[in-house]
Design a protein around this motif. Sequence first.
Motif, PDB file in Angstrom:
ATOM      1  N   GLY A 222      36.664  30.483  47.095  1.00  0.00           N
ATOM      2  CA  GLY A 222      37.662  29.615  47.721  1.00  0.00           C
ATOM      3  C   GLY A 222      37.880  28.333  46.927  1.00  0.00           C
ATOM      4  O   GLY A 222      39.015  27.925  46.676  1.00  0.00           O
ATOM      5  N   MET A 223      36.791  27.708  46.503  1.00  0.00           N
ATOM      6  CA  MET A 223      36.914  26.429  45.781  1.00  0.00           C
ATOM      7  C   MET A 223      37.563  26.639  44.417  1.00  0.00           C
ATOM      8  O   MET A 223      38.397  25.834  43.994  1.00  0.00           O
ATOM      9  N   LEU A 224      37.188  27.708  43.737  1.00  0.00           N
ATOM     10  CA  LEU A 224      37.767  27.967  42.411  1.00  0.00           C
ATOM     11  C   LEU A 224      39.241  28.339  42.515  1.00  0.00           C
ATOM     12  O   LEU A 224      40.052  27.930  41.681  1.00  0.00           O
ATOM     13  N   SER A 225      39.597  29.108  43.532  1.00  0.00           N
ATOM     14  CA  SER A 225      41.011  29.483  43.704  1.00  0.00           C
ATOM     15  C   SER A 225      41.838  28.238  43.955  1.00  0.00           C
ATOM     16  O   SER A 225      42.914  28.079  43.407  1.00  0.00           O
ATOM     17  N   ARG A 226      41.337  27.359  44.827  1.00  0.00           N
ATOM     18  CA  ARG A 226      42.080  26.133  45.143  1.00  0.00           C
ATOM     19  C   ARG A 226      42.272  25.256  43.920  1.00  0.00           C
ATOM     20  O   ARG A 226      43.237  24.510  43.827  1.00  0.00           O
ATOM     21  N   LEU A 227      41.342  25.354  43.003  1.00  0.00           N
ATOM     22  CA  LEU A 227      41.424  24.551  41.790  1.00  0.00           C
ATOM     23  C   LEU A 227      42.394  25.184  40.786  1.00  0.00           C
ATOM     24  O   LEU A 227      42.698  24.591  39.757  1.00  0.00           O
ATOM     25  N   GLY A 228      42.857  26.377  41.101  1.00  0.00           N
ATOM     26  CA  GLY A 228      43.828  27.040  40.228  1.00  0.00           C
ATOM     27  C   GLY A 228      43.180  27.811  39.085  1.00  0.00           C
ATOM     28  O   GLY A 228      43.807  28.032  38.052  1.00  0.00           O
ATOM     29  N   CYS A 229      41.930  28.230  39.272  1.00  0.00           N
ATOM     30  CA  CYS A 229      41.248  28.995  38.214  1.00  0.00           C
ATOM     31  C   CYS A 229      41.513  30.483  38.393  1.00  0.00           C
ATOM     32  O   CYS A 229      41.797  30.950  39.490  1.00  0.00           O
ATOM     33  N   GLU A 230      41.366  31.205  37.292  1.00  0.00           N
ATOM     34  CA  GLU A 230      41.342  32.659  37.371  1.00  0.00           C
ATOM     35  C   GLU A 230      39.885  33.007  37.645  1.00  0.00           C
ATOM     36  O   GLU A 230      39.015  32.696  36.835  1.00  0.00           O
ATOM     37  N   VAL A 231      39.624  33.587  38.795  1.00  0.00           N
ATOM     38  CA  VAL A 231      38.242  33.771  39.241  1.00  0.00           C
ATOM     39  C   VAL A 231      37.744  35.173  38.881  1.00  0.00           C
ATOM     40  O   VAL A 231      38.408  36.161  39.177  1.00  0.00           O
ATOM     41  N   ILE A 232      36.592  35.231  38.232  1.00  0.00           N
ATOM     42  CA  ILE A 232      35.967  36.515  37.912  1.00  0.00           C
ATOM     43  C   ILE A 232      34.697  36.604  38.763  1.00  0.00           C
ATOM     44  O   ILE A 232      33.715  35.912  38.505  1.00  0.00           O
ATOM     45  N   ASP A 233      34.776  37.421  39.820  1.00  0.00           N
ATOM     46  CA  ASP A 233      33.675  37.518  40.782  1.00  0.00           C
ATOM     47  C   ASP A 233      32.711  38.602  40.319  1.00  0.00           C
ATOM     48  O   ASP A 233      33.059  39.779  40.295  1.00  0.00           O
ATOM     49  N   MET A 234      31.511  38.201  39.932  1.00  0.00           N
ATOM     50  CA  MET A 234      30.528  39.167  39.423  1.00  0.00           C
ATOM     51  C   MET A 234      29.495  39.541  40.478  1.00  0.00           C
ATOM     52  O   MET A 234      28.481  40.195  40.150  1.00  0.00           O
ATOM     53  N   GLY A 235      29.736  39.142  41.727  1.00  0.00           N
ATOM     54  CA  GLY A 235      28.883  39.596  42.830  1.00  0.00           C
ATOM     55  C   GLY A 235      27.486  39.018  42.820  1.00  0.00           C
ATOM     56  O   GLY A 235      27.260  37.893  42.391  1.00  0.00           O
TER      57      GLY A 235
END
Length: 422
Positions: A222-235
């Motif tokens: 949530g925080m990374l998306s709000r910051l406008g990053c491309e998020v790579i979720d590695m679990g």
Amino acid sequence: MTTSLFELAPTLGEQDALSVAQAQAFIAQSITAITETETLPLKQLSGRVLAADIISPINVPAHDNSAMDGYALHATDLNAGSLRVVGTAFAGKRFSGTVGRGECVRIMTGAVMPQACDTVVPQELTRDNTEHSVSIPAGVVLAGANRRLAGEDLALGKAALHKGKLLTPADLGLLASLGIGEAPVQRKLRVAHFSTGDELRSIGEPLAEGCIYDSNRYTLHGMLSRLGCEVIDMGVVKDDPASLEAALRQACEQADAIITSGGVSAGDADYMKQLLASLGEVLFWKIDMRPGRPMAFGKLTANGHSAMLFGLPGNPVAVMVTFYFFARAALRQMMGATPLPQLIARVRSAQPIRKKPGRTEYQRGIITLDAEGLQSVRITGSQGSGILSSMSEANCMVLLQHAQGDVQAGELVDVMLFEGLL
Ligand code: AMP
Ligand code: MG
């Protein structure tokens, strides 16, 4: 690697405790911004970082124009009493005749000022209006009133927006007012994150005794998306050197920055330290703060790809606090954004707050209006670093500064609101 982090920080031994301000300053001087850019259409620019100055190709407004519905005249006729109305000027349809002494033009908001007119008297201040004449009472407006000047919003040839600006809805409108339909921006920052801990389970998995669901994965997303990053979720990655190393190497190759949670507290540090040391340079810090005391920061390299590492603590509130007060500004800096001042407000505390000098505390607060309509802040129930519900209930962070001691009820405290207008 060009510069050594350790060289940049000669006074910081690996085990040193340091203040929040020292850690923030060190991170800031260790960051370099990404340089790749892309050009995007206006509607996709919100929240992106401008990659070049935008020079205004026109004056906005293009001509002097009226700020009111009323009558345009020359200021010397303000005391002339009754004036002859020689025509009408509409927005988008100018009056191109001449306006002599003792004459005026009926004018609408936004209409170009007729030649030789410099003042507009609003409709409601005039008397005895007919199609052909109007009376202007003496002294109702000053010379030059209600006229917008050409270029007063944006001047031809001047920078309308500067490189590094984090684009807001106002900026989109501003670009549109210049007739600009696209702009160059920094590419999105790629941030990989994973949670560490053998006790962590993912949603959908059964919760065995002593296990907990991985919540950091979602707060970070949530925080990374709000910051406008491309998020790579590695679990979730198990507390095991081979799995951690594989995950860190993969993250290095795919991302500009890596955020991990857990595994940096005293018990785990030695083991993580060895692993991280083999992949780059990482500093393990004990920061004088609460929550979020342990944190790792560094730069890792694998297969020729480097990434900045933020090793956040595992406790759910500590993750959010260390993200907001260390990672957020650093990621913005990596995105190429010009640093923004922290918007700190001062609000009256509704209660006494215990605080030990010598560390920065980030307490979760709720700002409400008191009986007199003034803002005051109270602290959410439990301030434990694992109590995520306190973060969810709160609408602000109460910043109790490093040197500050106990707070009395009624005293002003620094707060940062979670929600802004934009
Ligand atoms: P650690 O820093 O790994 O010792 O973790 C500190 C505390 O945070 C422990 O109680 C962990 O169970 C908890 N924790 C660590 N990672 C997570 C996570 N991803 N989600 C929820 N709690 C976590
Ligand atoms: Mg752990």
